[in-house]
Structure formats: C-alpha cells, structure tokens
Design a protein around this motif. Structure first.
Motif, PDB file in Angstrom:
ATOM      1  N   THR A 159       0.822  -1.216   0.000  1.00 22.26           N
ATOM      2  CA  THR A 159       0.000   0.000   0.000  1.00 22.26           C
ATOM      3  C   THR A 159       0.853   1.261   0.000  1.00 22.26           C
ATOM      4  OG1 THR A 159      -1.857  -1.125   1.055  1.00 22.26           O
ATOM      5  CG2 THR A 159      -1.778   1.254   1.299  1.00 22.26           C
ATOM      6  N   TRP A 160       2.095   1.160   0.504  1.00 25.07           N
ATOM      7  CA  TRP A 160       2.966   2.335   0.472  1.00 25.07           C
ATOM      8  C   TRP A 160       3.111   2.882  -0.946  1.00 25.07           C
ATOM      9  CZ3 TRP A 160       3.800   4.333   4.981  1.00 25.07           C
ATOM     10  CH2 TRP A 160       4.036   3.549   6.116  1.00 25.07           C
ATOM     11  N   ALA A 161       2.905   2.047  -1.966  1.00 21.77           N
ATOM     12  CA  ALA A 161       3.136   2.478  -3.347  1.00 21.77           C
ATOM     13  C   ALA A 161       2.016   3.357  -3.900  1.00 21.77           C
ATOM     14  CB  ALA A 161       3.313   1.260  -4.259  1.00 21.77           C
ATOM     15  N   ILE A 162       0.845   3.350  -3.284  1.00 22.85           N
ATOM     16  CA  ILE A 162      -0.301   4.055  -3.874  1.00 22.85           C
ATOM     17  C   ILE A 162      -0.003   5.523  -4.180  1.00 22.85           C
ATOM     18  CG2 ILE A 162      -2.670   4.854  -3.470  1.00 22.85           C
ATOM     19  CD1 ILE A 162      -3.229   2.189  -2.085  1.00 22.85           C
ATOM     20  N   LEU A 173      -3.791  -0.709  -8.455  1.00 24.61           N
ATOM     21  CA  LEU A 173      -3.322  -1.051  -7.111  1.00 24.61           C
ATOM     22  C   LEU A 173      -4.413  -0.812  -6.082  1.00 24.61           C
ATOM     23  CD1 LEU A 173      -1.166  -1.978  -5.168  1.00 24.61           C
ATOM     24  CD2 LEU A 173      -0.190   0.332  -5.193  1.00 24.61           C
ATOM     25  N   VAL A 174      -5.125   0.303  -6.206  1.00 22.61           N
ATOM     26  CA  VAL A 174      -6.224   0.576  -5.270  1.00 22.61           C
ATOM     27  C   VAL A 174      -7.295  -0.498  -5.369  1.00 22.61           C
ATOM     28  CG1 VAL A 174      -8.110   2.181  -4.765  1.00 22.61           C
ATOM     29  CG2 VAL A 174      -5.803   3.060  -5.178  1.00 22.61           C
ATOM     30  N   GLU A 175      -7.591  -0.962  -6.578  1.00 19.77           N
ATOM     31  CA  GLU A 175      -8.607  -2.004  -6.741  1.00 19.77           C
ATOM     32  C   GLU A 175      -8.197  -3.287  -6.022  1.00 19.77           C
ATOM     33  OE1 GLU A 175     -11.066  -4.399 -10.258  1.00 19.77           O
ATOM     34  OE2 GLU A 175      -9.575  -2.888 -10.794  1.00 19.77           O
ATOM     35  N   GLY A 229       8.458  -1.172  -0.652  1.00 20.04           N
ATOM     36  CA  GLY A 229       7.319  -0.292  -0.460  1.00 20.04           C
ATOM     37  C   GLY A 229       7.671   1.084   0.082  1.00 20.04           C
ATOM     38  N   LEU A 230       8.708   1.161   0.915  1.00 16.33           N
ATOM     39  CA  LEU A 230       9.023   2.420   1.589  1.00 16.33           C
ATOM     40  C   LEU A 230       9.915   3.351   0.776  1.00 16.33           C
ATOM     41  CD1 LEU A 230       9.489   1.121   5.235  1.00 16.33           C
ATOM     42  CD2 LEU A 230       7.846   2.864   4.507  1.00 16.33           C
ATOM     43  N   HIS A 231      10.421   2.879  -0.360  1.00 17.19           N
ATOM     44  CA  HIS A 231      11.320   3.715  -1.156  1.00 17.19           C
ATOM     45  C   HIS A 231      10.662   4.048  -2.493  1.00 17.19           C
ATOM     46  CE1 HIS A 231      14.989   3.496   1.330  1.00 17.19           C
ATOM     47  NE2 HIS A 231      14.476   2.338   1.709  1.00 17.19           N
ATOM     48  N   ARG A 232      10.467   5.313  -2.749  1.00 20.84           N
ATOM     49  CA  ARG A 232       9.839   5.725  -4.003  1.00 20.84           C
ATOM     50  C   ARG A 232      10.648   5.247  -5.209  1.00 20.84           C
ATOM     51  NH1 ARG A 232      10.150   9.626  -7.777  1.00 20.84           N
ATOM     52  NH2 ARG A 232       8.179  10.192  -8.800  1.00 20.84           N
ATOM     53  N   ARG A 233      11.972   5.236  -5.093  1.00 22.32           N
ATOM     54  CA  ARG A 233      12.796   4.805  -6.223  1.00 22.32           C
ATOM     55  C   ARG A 233      12.548   3.340  -6.575  1.00 22.32           C
ATOM     56  NH1 ARG A 233      17.101   1.642  -4.826  1.00 22.32           N
ATOM     57  NH2 ARG A 233      17.532   1.507  -2.587  1.00 22.32           N
ATOM     58  N   LEU A 234      11.967   2.563  -5.654  1.00 22.08           N
ATOM     59  CA  LEU A 234      11.705   1.140  -5.882  1.00 22.08           C
ATOM     60  C   LEU A 234      10.222   0.868  -6.147  1.00 22.08           C
ATOM     61  CD1 LEU A 234      14.070  -0.373  -3.160  1.00 22.08           C
ATOM     62  CD2 LEU A 234      14.419  -0.353  -5.645  1.00 22.08           C
ATOM     63  N   ARG A 235       9.497   1.876  -6.622  1.00 17.89           N
ATOM     64  CA  ARG A 235       8.070   1.689  -6.882  1.00 17.89           C
ATOM     65  C   ARG A 235       7.843   0.618  -7.954  1.00 17.89           C
ATOM     66  NH1 ARG A 235      10.093   6.204  -8.879  1.00 17.89           N
ATOM     67  NH2 ARG A 235       9.701   6.910 -11.018  1.00 17.89           N
ATOM     68  N   VAL A 238       8.076  -2.807  -6.086  1.00 11.39           N
ATOM     69  CA  VAL A 238       6.920  -3.182  -5.272  1.00 11.39           C
ATOM     70  C   VAL A 238       5.750  -3.589  -6.159  1.00 11.39           C
ATOM     71  CG1 VAL A 238       5.874  -0.887  -4.965  1.00 11.39           C
ATOM     72  CG2 VAL A 238       5.639  -2.604  -3.176  1.00 11.39           C
ATOM     73  N   ALA A 239       5.605  -2.952  -7.330  1.00 12.51           N
ATOM     74  CA  ALA A 239       4.550  -3.340  -8.262  1.00 12.51           C
ATOM     75  C   ALA A 239       4.814  -4.741  -8.810  1.00 12.51           C
ATOM     76  CB  ALA A 239       4.458  -2.332  -9.408  1.00 12.51           C
ATOM     77  N   GLY A 240       6.058  -5.021  -9.190  1.00 12.84           N
ATOM     78  CA  GLY A 240       6.395  -6.340  -9.684  1.00 12.84           C
ATOM     79  C   GLY A 240       6.255  -7.404  -8.616  1.00 12.84           C
ATOM     80  N   HIS A 241       6.641  -7.071  -7.400  1.00 15.66           N
ATOM     81  CA  HIS A 241       6.506  -8.011  -6.288  1.00 15.66           C
ATOM     82  C   HIS A 241       5.054  -8.396  -6.087  1.00 15.66           C
ATOM     83  CE1 HIS A 241       6.381  -9.547  -2.175  1.00 15.66           C
ATOM     84  NE2 HIS A 241       7.693  -9.717  -2.225  1.00 15.66           N
ATOM     85  N   LEU A 242       4.166  -7.401  -6.053  1.00 13.26           N
ATOM     86  CA  LEU A 242       2.746  -7.698  -5.845  1.00 13.26           C
ATOM     87  C   LEU A 242       2.191  -8.527  -7.003  1.00 13.26           C
ATOM     88  CD1 LEU A 242       0.153  -7.427  -4.254  1.00 13.26           C
ATOM     89  CD2 LEU A 242      -0.262  -5.237  -5.384  1.00 13.26           C
ATOM     90  N   ALA A 243       2.605  -8.224  -8.222  1.00  9.95           N
ATOM     91  CA  ALA A 243       2.119  -8.988  -9.368  1.00  9.95           C
ATOM     92  C   ALA A 243       2.496 -10.462  -9.227  1.00  9.95           C
ATOM     93  CB  ALA A 243       2.684  -8.409 -10.664  1.00  9.95           C
ATOM     94  N   ALA A 244       3.757 -10.740  -8.905  1.00 10.90           N
ATOM     95  CA  ALA A 244       4.193 -12.127  -8.743  1.00 10.90           C
ATOM     96  C   ALA A 244       3.507 -12.783  -7.547  1.00 10.90           C
ATOM     97  CB  ALA A 244       5.712 -12.171  -8.577  1.00 10.90           C
ATOM     98  N   PHE A 245       3.322 -12.023  -6.504  1.00  9.95           N
ATOM     99  CA  PHE A 245       2.645 -12.525  -5.304  1.00  9.95           C
ATOM    100  C   PHE A 245       1.236 -13.003  -5.652  1.00  9.95           C
ATOM    101  CE2 PHE A 245       0.680 -12.247  -1.124  1.00  9.95           C
ATOM    102  CZ  PHE A 245       1.688 -12.638  -0.265  1.00  9.95           C
TER     103      PHE A 245
END
Length: 375
Positions: A159-162, A173-175, A229-235, A238-245
């Motif tokens: 959720t930090w990525a929103i 992501l919100v969905e 999630g906590l680093h904007r440079r790694l947005r 975090v998106a790829g992580h959630l997709a694989a998850f």
C-alpha cells in the motif's frame, strides 16, 4: 508488536536504544554494532541479528513497538542505520536473483506476459503440496507462525506504493488493495481472516506474537516487501513483487485449504485460503497487466525494477519454502524455537471474554466467537 529478544549485538543495541527517549539517545553504539555485523556477516539474508534489527526499524513505520516512543520513527540517526543494512540487503537480492530481460521497446502487454511466464516457470519446493498431502498439525501451526508476521498486516507493505503511482497503475493497485482490506468490511479484511485461522488452531493472533520463533530468512522476505514499499525509487519493484505474489497465490491457497480440511478443520480455519482462491485469480490479471505492465510502459525507467521485484518475490518464497519443507522432511522444526502447546483462552477468544486465570485451549482446538472454551 512486542519488543523481541535480541539475536546478536546489533539487535541488542537497537532494542536497548529504543527504550530510551529519542532526545537523550546516543546512537554511536548501535552504529558501531551494525557496522561490525555487516562486515562479519556471511549472508545478510540469513543473518538473524541483522534481519531482526531491520524488521524492528521497519516496524516503527507500521504499528510500532510496545513501549517505544513514536518519535523514533523519523530519527535521522536510525534512518541512517537502516539505510546501511538496506544497501547490503538490496545488493544481496540483486546479486542472487536472476531477472528476465525484455526488449527496450517492450509495452505493457509484453512485460505482463513476461511476468506470467516467470510465475509459470516457478515450480518451487512444493510447500503447498506438502501441506495438502503430508503436513501434521504441528507443521501447519508452524506455517501459520511463519506467515503471521506478514499476513497479520497483509497488504500494508504494498500500500505504500499508492501515492507514488499515477493513472492506470494507481487505480489498479487501489482495486487490488480494496479487496485485501475487505472492501470496507473489517471482518473481511484478509488480515482478520488470517487471524481467524490462527485462533482456529489455538495460536495467538496478536501481531508479532511469534517473532522470537521465526528465523531470519522469513524475516528477510517481509523486510524485502518493506524495502520495496518504503522507497519511491523502488516503486517498480513493489509493483512487480505484488504482481508475482498474486500470480502464484490462487492454486497454492486451494492446496493449503485442502490440507487444513484433511486435518479436520472447518471454515473457521480455511476461509482465509478459500477466499484467496477466487480473489487472487482476478487479482493476478489486474496486478500483472494494469499495475505492473502498465507501470513499465508508463515509466520505462522502472521497467527493470518491475521485473526485479517479481523475480525477488518468487526467489524469496522459494528459499523460505525450501527451508520449511527441508526441516519438516528431516523431522525437525522449521522455527528457531518450538511453538507452545497451549495458548491462554483469553487470547484465543476473539470476543475478548474473560476466563479464569490458567484456563487454556488445547493446540488445534477451534475457538469461535460466542463458543464455550473447549475443555
């Protein structure tokens, strides 16, 4: 989360420091202890001391630690210490995780298909099949203890990525996250459903109750989510992580549910897994195409991190599962310390009814709201 027991000089120095007032603190000892630990470690991802230290530093940004002043969250000195551990942790992941390549002109669909192919190639050590066919009651309780550190705060790291996304990726992501949080119904939040499963197996569902039992590699998996999630440079990560998850969730959760049913548990224990069978079959399409794929097309500069985040998710899940299945197959516990056989009934009862001191619930006994305490 309760303060855990230290696992070495770095975590001991941090936990000692956190019990003092930020204004009066001297972080010199912590900085030295962390520096020494980073030099000495052979594998930061399996280093009990450093992973516990990192998890406690991250927890300051979530629910906090019992008795710790909230002002520590944004202490520049602690953020500096955290950054030193993060740099080594991230470097270890980037060094060990193979990342697929895509053409420079790859679009959203190309990236999404690469992610689906990556997830399809992930065979893993068969943790969910082991649970479905062979796991004992003790072993499934251990499984829940491992997973409680994340699943009792499920969705929060992603959720930090929103606020860091725009347009189609943000809406996607919100969905997904809306479903994770129960669509506004607190009893349907996935963290609440997981807590229900824990209670059904006589486990303590308070956040961090089993932190002292869980080994470093499991901590590293959660810490990686927080890092992304906590680093904007790694947005992108975090998106790829959630997709694989999400892509690797539906079938394993069906098997987990079957394993719990094989052991005689009913919907109180299986609802969490059953919910994910259907929900994640939808989520994987949204996360893969509308979140990760669309973000890679919208911001080509983060495309490689999208793929890295997905690959890291799959690698960490595999390493954790290998450790658990390996321990169980050898007749050992997968935890640092065996779980207690009993849990106080007051902790197991979700309605919080008072019971006489010393009353306990047998391990594995289902406990439901309004039900009498099992004898």
């Amino acid at each position: 989360m309760p303060l855990p027991a230290p696992r070495g000089p770095a975590s001991a120095a941090l936990l000692d420091l956190l019990t003092t007032a930020p204004a009066d603190a001297d972080v010199t000892g912590l900085d030295r202890a962390v520096g020494d630990a980073l030099v000495a470690t052979e594998d930061v991802l399996r280093d009990e001391d450093l992973q516990l230290t990192l998890l406690c530093l991250y927890e300051l940004h979530y629910g906090g630690l019992t008795g710790v002043d909230d002002a520590w969250e944004w202490s520049p000195a602690l953020l500096g210490v955290r950054a030193r551990i993060e740099a080594v942790h991230e470097a270890a992941l980037r060094d060990r995780v193979p990342v697929p390549e895509v053409p420079d002109d790859a679009g959203a669909g190309d990236v999404a298909e690469t992610l689906f192919a990556l997830a399809a190639e992930d065979t893993g050590p068969g943790l969910s099949t082991f649970v479905a066919r062979r796991a004992t009651l003790e072993q499934v309780r251990e499984l829940l203890a491992h997973r409680s550190l994340y699943h009792l705060k499920e969705a929060d790291p992603h959720t930090w990525a929103i606020p860091r996304l725009q347009g189609r990726p943000k809406a996607a992501l919100v969905e997904v996250q809306s479903d994770e949080y129960g669509g506004g119904d607190p009893e349907r939040m996935h963290s609440a459903l997981f807590a229900r499963t824990m209670r059904a197996l006589g486990l303590d569902d308070r956040p961090g109750a089993y932190l002292d039992h869980v080994p470093a590699l499991t901590l590293a998996s959660l810490n990686s989510m927080s890092l992304f999630g906590l680093h904007r440079r790694l947005r992108g990560a975090v998106a790829g992580h959630l997709a694989a998850f999400e892509m690797t969730s539906s079938v394993p959760n069906r098997l987990y549910g079957n394993g719990f049913r094989r052991l005689g548990f009913d919907e109180d224990a299986t609802l969490y897994f059953d919910e994910h069978v259907e929900a994640d079959a939808v989520h994987e399409q949204i996360a893969g195409r509308d979140l990760a794929g669309a973000l890679a097309a919208q911001e080509p500069e983060v495309r490689d991190d999208v793929l890295f985040g997905a690959a890291a998710c799959l690698a960490l899940d595999t390493w954790v599962a290998q450790a658990q299945v390996g321990a169980w197959s050898a007749g050992r516990s997968s935890l640092l310390h065996p779980l207690p056989d009993l849990v106080p009934a007051a902790l197991a009862l979700p309605d919080g009814r008072a019971v006489p001191d010393g009353t306990a619930v047998p391990a594995g006994a289902p406990v439901r709201v309004g039900a009498p305490v099992p004898a």
